[in-house]
Design a protein around this motif. Sequence first.
Motif, PDB file in Angstrom:
ATOM      1  N   VAL A  80     -75.326 -44.197  12.375  1.00 37.85           N
ATOM      2  CA  VAL A  80     -75.801 -42.991  13.066  1.00 37.85           C
ATOM      3  C   VAL A  80     -75.750 -41.799  12.116  1.00 37.85           C
ATOM      4  O   VAL A  80     -76.683 -40.993  12.051  1.00 37.85           O
ATOM      5  CB  VAL A  80     -74.964 -42.728  14.333  1.00 37.85           C
ATOM      6  CG1 VAL A  80     -75.324 -41.386  14.932  1.00 37.85           C
ATOM      7  CG2 VAL A  80     -75.200 -43.831  15.349  1.00 37.85           C
ATOM      8  N   MET A 125     -75.938 -41.893   8.840  1.00 39.20           N
ATOM      9  CA  MET A 125     -77.010 -42.050   7.852  1.00 39.20           C
ATOM     10  C   MET A 125     -78.341 -41.608   8.462  1.00 39.20           C
ATOM     11  O   MET A 125     -79.123 -40.903   7.819  1.00 39.20           O
ATOM     12  CB  MET A 125     -77.143 -43.521   7.422  1.00 39.20           C
ATOM     13  CG  MET A 125     -75.982 -44.068   6.644  1.00 39.20           C
ATOM     14  SD  MET A 125     -75.841 -43.356   5.027  1.00 39.20           S
ATOM     15  CE  MET A 125     -76.760 -44.514   4.050  1.00 39.20           C
ATOM     16  N   ALA A 126     -78.596 -42.051   9.700  1.00 44.86           N
ATOM     17  CA  ALA A 126     -79.863 -41.701  10.353  1.00 44.86           C
ATOM     18  C   ALA A 126     -79.963 -40.194  10.543  1.00 44.86           C
ATOM     19  O   ALA A 126     -81.032 -39.605  10.391  1.00 44.86           O
ATOM     20  CB  ALA A 126     -79.978 -42.419  11.692  1.00 44.86           C
ATOM     21  N   ALA A 127     -78.818 -39.550  10.844  1.00 51.61           N
ATOM     22  CA  ALA A 127     -78.861 -38.127  11.161  1.00 51.61           C
ATOM     23  C   ALA A 127     -78.918 -37.268   9.905  1.00 51.61           C
ATOM     24  O   ALA A 127     -79.640 -36.282   9.858  1.00 51.61           O
ATOM     25  CB  ALA A 127     -77.648 -37.753  12.007  1.00 51.61           C
ATOM     26  N   VAL A 138     -79.066 -38.445   6.372  1.00 47.98           N
ATOM     27  CA  VAL A 138     -79.871 -38.874   5.226  1.00 47.98           C
ATOM     28  C   VAL A 138     -81.302 -39.093   5.686  1.00 47.98           C
ATOM     29  O   VAL A 138     -82.247 -38.687   5.024  1.00 47.98           O
ATOM     30  CB  VAL A 138     -79.303 -40.162   4.601  1.00 47.98           C
ATOM     31  CG1 VAL A 138     -80.103 -40.534   3.372  1.00 47.98           C
ATOM     32  CG2 VAL A 138     -77.836 -39.981   4.245  1.00 47.98           C
ATOM     33  N   GLY A 139     -81.454 -39.718   6.856  1.00 45.04           N
ATOM     34  CA  GLY A 139     -82.795 -39.951   7.374  1.00 45.04           C
ATOM     35  C   GLY A 139     -83.512 -41.032   6.596  1.00 45.04           C
ATOM     36  O   GLY A 139     -82.927 -41.694   5.743  1.00 45.04           O
TER      37      GLY A 139
END
Lengths: 164, 223, 467
Positions: free
Chosen positions: C43, C45-47, C49-50
């Motif tokens: 989560v 990383m998704a938030a 780094v994208g």
Amino acid sequence: MAGSHHISRRDFIKLATLTVGGAIGAAIGVPSIFYLVDPALEAGGKDAWIPLGPLENFEIGKPTLVTFVRTKVNGWEKTSNSYGVFVLRKSEEDVTVISNRCTHLSCRVNWNEEKQTYICPCHDATFSLDGEVLGGPPPRPLDRYEGEALKIEEGVVSIFFTEG
Amino acid sequence: MWKKLWKNIFAWFDERLGLNDLYKATLDRPEPKGNWWNTLGSASLFLFVLQGLTGIFLTVYYTPSPDHAYDSIQYIMTGVEFGWLIRGIHHWGASLMVMVVFIHMLRVFVTASYKYPRELTWLIGVGLLLVTLGMGFTGYLLPWNQKAFWATTVGTAIAGSVPWVGEFILKALRGGTDLNALTLSRFFSAHIWILPVMLAGLIGVHLFLIIKHGESAFPEKED
Amino acid sequence: MKEEQKQTIHEKYQRALQKGERFWPDSIYKDLVVSFGIFIVLVLMAAFVGVPGEPKADPSDSSYVPKPEWYFLFLFKFLALYGQIPGIGKIEWIATALIPGLALLLLFVLPLTDKNPFRHYTRRTLALTVMGVFVVSVIALTMIANVPTATDENGRMTLSTWLQFLAGLILPGLAYLVLIALTPLARKWGVAARKAQVWSATVASVGMLALGLVVMLTAPPAAASEVEVAGTVGEKMSLGMDLYSVYCTECHGVDGDVTVITGVEGLEGKVVSPISSSDVMYTLTDETLANIIAYGQQGLGMPPFGRAYGGELSPSEIDYIVTYIRYTWDDRAEIPADAVLTSIPELAEGEVPSYEIHISALVKRYCVSCHRAGKDNNNYLMTSYDEMLTTGDNSPVMVAGDAESLNLVLINGTEVTDPKTGNVIRAMPPNKLLDQKYIDMLTLWVLNGMPNTAVEAQALSAPTPTP
């Protein structure tokens, strides 16, 4: 251990496991619901004044079908939707504009010159010249553009159209 | 009162489904003293489920055609509520899954858990690693961006270098001589149907074998 | 394996179970804690780094350097190094099929070939050292994967390439040979041979990592090619407007309403359809517009812009231009609420414009299309501050404080005869003069000494009265 206020290590682990599992489930579940229903959350109903044409285009006493196209961005695609209204010029300046969308299940109604009625081809509903229901399943008359939603400026009829 | 009702309902289902036996066979098993390194297998399974879920969600908007694949993903990233989260998890989950599966394999290797009676578990495990890599390879093309396109061009060309049958394998992989719409749709099909079904089947056998033989004990000095 | 051996294994396992725990909840708890940690990482990383943006696939762009996903990089690098070996390096399938195939086969049949009955690490020296060397070589190859292999002008490999060879092929290869060769000696030498195996594996591993690090650190930094990628319609329009200003304004004008081209070498006086008219907007679809931009209309004088036909633009860039055109000129297209176009900033009362904030935006929109390298423009370029002040056949065209500077005269609509060549220099821009407010802005800028940065301009501005 019945009646004891202390929870055993085993029960604690069970509780912690369920909590962690529930947390993961909620963290992925709640966003997923928003993700899935996203198109339903988009604000729809864009509106605009649509010019239908100069008054003299419309023969007095006979409904004329005017179609216009609205493009809309759906996702990554632009979709063109076609809409139609019947313009009925009763006298020189008295204009009625009726949507051609049947109020039953959104089929497009046609004007029948012989019978002087609008006929819906899907379930044989009939409407009068003014859009009132004459027969068949529709729950209400055809939608009308009147009052605030209709204007005649410099001889051009325009309606205020809201996408639904 | 409620307790009794619940008991009755449970008893009714238990009689027909054998819930208690199932519980004893799968969950209430004795195990050797656990070790944190032994959690990596479950972590792989968790990632598989997570990738499955987010992947299914992605297909709600994704369109596997060269004209729309790129735009539909842009839309997921910028237009859909939480789309960035779903795709972000799927994107990074893929990398993490390869890593976790590989480290899991190293753990099994280091503790020599592949020896009698768990040889078959290892064999299937290597298969799982391969299919996981296959998932990574097929999924890489789906966004249809520059990186995806050219990496897959090179990746499939590698398969084409095999003597005699290379040309044939290359055309079979790409669905033609060059990357095209057929490549994208067959990679998509492989990524969401063929490989996941293989993965799920192999995981099933893998888990069955683990339950059958129990989890391996950490080797001691005399082992 | 003998039956009694199997018996002992089973008995031992039963004893381990006695001392052990239950799967539920003890193990599942640990499993879930680890999975939860992984989930949090994902989560985050998704938030934060994208997923890095990439332009759309462009089959016509042969200059793109492909790179596989990071977990295939080691294979990628292995192939690159292998290919540099004289002779055998040309037989590609040895590296692409044979060696990976053999390694995989070895992995598959490991439980059948590993006859060593022991499980503790102290008694599995060969297996563990070989696997250790393999893992480290994978790490080393991944580390140096982005450093190219190269030969110098004499066709010999550079030092960096030699080091890469050493780290990625020679050291691990030698290590495998030594480890296997030492195994039969174990019976004679006992512990000494095992120690030798561990030492050679360690030395090889440290060597690979150290060399990998040296190669990585001494490599020339790769030229980072930043490609702007648009996601939303608004971002596409912004990028599209910039691209339009450079590539299209020259002939079609800022507002797309030019009907007769003026001031463009070779196309002078050509008649074009006004592309912002509803005739064009209503009849040409996005796809048609994109095709026209990519292929040009060569019979009518429009050159191709798409890379596939010899131009400079990628499919993504053409898409941005089409999006900009469509949403700006097609009255049926509604601009999404989030679309913000970067316009030329307005001047506040008494504010002096700066190149950084105002003039660069103005020039980009109205002038750069012709006043860039490779165009017929009397060698006057306007892509940077220095160019604007110093280039041109009639340099200097702008003098600080001089209201009679050549540029100001031209943008006010007066033609000038070149004192050197006697040619007429047209009023600028040739097809339509600028808005009066932009003419004023440029004039104000010149009169105030043409400040470059916003800070300099701020110092020149009239102090705003503070209440």
